[in-house]
Design a protein around this motif. Structure first.
Motif, PDB file in Angstrom:
ATOM      1  N   ASP A  14      12.499 -19.694 -15.365  1.00  0.00           N
ATOM      2  CA  ASP A  14      13.837 -19.690 -15.962  1.00  0.00           C
ATOM      3  C   ASP A  14      14.925 -19.265 -14.969  1.00  0.00           C
ATOM      4  N   ARG A  15      14.741 -19.603 -13.694  1.00  0.00           N
ATOM      5  CA  ARG A  15      15.756 -19.310 -12.682  1.00  0.00           C
ATOM      6  C   ARG A  15      16.363 -20.620 -12.184  1.00  0.00           C
ATOM      7  N   GLU A  16      17.644 -20.593 -11.821  1.00  0.00           N
ATOM      8  CA  GLU A  16      18.315 -21.810 -11.359  1.00  0.00           C
ATOM      9  C   GLU A  16      17.787 -22.307 -10.017  1.00  0.00           C
ATOM     10  N   ASP A  17      17.410 -21.402  -9.114  1.00  0.00           N
ATOM     11  CA  ASP A  17      16.997 -21.792  -7.773  1.00  0.00           C
ATOM     12  C   ASP A  17      15.493 -22.049  -7.644  1.00  0.00           C
ATOM     13  N   VAL A  18      14.773 -22.062  -8.776  1.00  0.00           N
ATOM     14  CA  VAL A  18      13.319 -22.258  -8.771  1.00  0.00           C
ATOM     15  C   VAL A  18      12.957 -23.253  -9.870  1.00  0.00           C
ATOM     16  N   GLU A  19      12.074 -24.223  -9.542  1.00  0.00           N
ATOM     17  CA  GLU A  19      11.596 -25.159 -10.566  1.00  0.00           C
ATOM     18  C   GLU A  19      10.099 -25.403 -10.401  1.00  0.00           C
ATOM     19  N   SER A  20       9.433 -25.647 -11.505  1.00  0.00           N
ATOM     20  CA  SER A  20       7.996 -25.878 -11.499  1.00  0.00           C
ATOM     21  C   SER A  20       7.675 -27.119 -10.666  1.00  0.00           C
ATOM     22  N   ASP A  21       6.552 -27.068  -9.928  1.00  0.00           N
ATOM     23  CA  ASP A  21       6.191 -28.167  -9.044  1.00  0.00           C
ATOM     24  C   ASP A  21       4.736 -28.591  -9.258  1.00  0.00           C
ATOM     25  N   GLY A  22       4.215 -28.363 -10.432  1.00  0.00           N
ATOM     26  CA  GLY A  22       2.861 -28.806 -10.714  1.00  0.00           C
ATOM     27  C   GLY A  22       1.962 -27.674 -11.165  1.00  0.00           C
ATOM     28  N   GLY A  23       0.769 -28.052 -11.498  1.00  0.00           N
ATOM     29  CA  GLY A  23      -0.183 -27.103 -12.045  1.00  0.00           C
ATOM     30  C   GLY A  23      -1.254 -26.700 -11.057  1.00  0.00           C
ATOM     31  N   TYR A  24      -2.187 -25.939 -11.585  1.00  0.00           N
ATOM     32  CA  TYR A  24      -3.289 -25.396 -10.801  1.00  0.00           C
ATOM     33  C   TYR A  24      -4.556 -25.527 -11.635  1.00  0.00           C
ATOM     34  N   VAL A  25      -5.621 -26.033 -11.054  1.00  0.00           N
ATOM     35  CA  VAL A  25      -6.894 -26.148 -11.746  1.00  0.00           C
ATOM     36  C   VAL A  25      -7.722 -24.910 -11.413  1.00  0.00           C
ATOM     37  N   GLY A  26      -8.128 -24.191 -12.429  1.00  0.00           N
ATOM     38  CA  GLY A  26      -8.926 -22.984 -12.246  1.00  0.00           C
ATOM     39  C   GLY A  26     -10.116 -22.993 -13.175  1.00  0.00           C
ATOM     40  N   TYR A  27     -10.636 -21.817 -13.459  1.00  0.00           N
ATOM     41  CA  TYR A  27     -11.803 -21.717 -14.333  1.00  0.00           C
ATOM     42  C   TYR A  27     -11.853 -20.328 -14.966  1.00  0.00           C
ATOM     43  N   ILE A  28     -12.631 -20.243 -16.030  1.00  0.00           N
ATOM     44  CA  ILE A  28     -12.891 -18.988 -16.734  1.00  0.00           C
ATOM     45  C   ILE A  28     -14.398 -18.892 -16.930  1.00  0.00           C
ATOM     46  N   TYR A  29     -14.961 -17.719 -16.689  1.00  0.00           N
ATOM     47  CA  TYR A  29     -16.371 -17.498 -17.004  1.00  0.00           C
ATOM     48  C   TYR A  29     -16.520 -16.099 -17.575  1.00  0.00           C
ATOM     49  N   GLY A  30     -17.554 -15.911 -18.394  1.00  0.00           N
ATOM     50  CA  GLY A  30     -17.774 -14.602 -18.975  1.00  0.00           C
ATOM     51  C   GLY A  30     -18.722 -14.642 -20.151  1.00  0.00           C
TER      52      GLY A  30
END
Length: 170
Positions: A14-30
Motif C-alpha cells: 500500500d505504498r506509492e513507490d512500491v508495487e507487487s511484481d509477482g508471487g513466490y512458490v513455497g511449501y508447508i510441512y508439519g
C-alpha cells in the motif's frame, strides 16, 4: 496426521513507490490434528513450518537529484500454529467434504531478500543478498479459510485434498 502442501504467495502493498511484481512458490510441512467437538464439528490444529515470500518493484525518489529503482524477492520462514473450526459432511461413499474457518498464528524464524537495482552506474555490484529479520516482526497472525475432501481408505486412514487461503494481518 502429516501435512505437505505447496503454496503460492504474494505481497499486497500500500505504498506509492512500491508495487507487487509477482508471487513466490513455497511449501508447508508439519503435523495436524482434528479434535472432535460433535459428529461433524472439529477443531483443527497443528504445528507447521512454512516457506512464504513475494516479489515487488520499487521506484524511490527521495529528492529531485536522487532516483533509485529495483526489484526485491523476499523469502520468509515461519513456525505456524493453525486453530480453526472444521465442519465435515456425513460420509458419502468413502468421502467426506469439509470447510474450515479460523486463524493462523506464526513466528518468523528466517527472512532473506535479494535486491536487484536498475541503476546503470552500479554495473558491477547491482545485486544485494542479505538476511533481513530486522525488517519483519517476530509474530504473524492471519485468517485461514479452506475447503476440501477426505477420502477414507480403511478405519482411520484417509488422505485429504483441499485449498486454503491465508491472509496475514501482521
Amino acid at each position: 496426521g502429516l501435512k505437505l502442501t505447496p503454496t503460492y504467495c504474494w505481497f499486497a502493498l500500500d505504498r506509492e513507490d512500491v508495487e507487487s511484481d509477482g508471487g513466490y512458490v513455497g511449501y508447508i510441512y508439519g503435523i495436524m490434528a482434528d479434535f472432535r467437538l460433535a459428529d461433524n464439528y472439529f477443531v483443527l490444529t497443528g504445528l507447521e513450518m512454512s516457506q512464504r515470500g513475494g516479489k515487488y518493484k520499487f521506484d524511490y525518489h527521495p529528492n529531485d537529484s536522487t532516483h533509485v529503482e529495483g526489484k526485491v524477492t523476499q523469502r520468509l520462514q515461519f513456525v505456524d500454529i493453525p486453530i480453526a473450526l472444521k465442519l465435515k459432511t456425513n460420509e458419502i461413499g468413502y468421502t467426506r467434504y469439509y470447510g474450515t474457518f479460523g486463524f493462523l498464528m506464526g513466528f518468523t524464524t528466517k527472512a532473506n531478500q535479494d535486491i536487484e537495482y536498475d541503476d546503470p552506474s552500479l554495473e558491477e555490484n547491482n545485486r544485494d543478498k542479505r538476511a533481513n529479520m530486522s525488517d519483519f516482526g517476530v509474530f504473524n497472525f492471519g485468517l485461514l479459510v479452506g475447503a476440501g475432501l477426505e477420502y477414507k481408505f480403511s478405519g482411520n486412514t484417509a488422505v485429504m485434498a483441499g485449498l486454503q487461503y491465508h491472509n496475514s494481518f501482521v
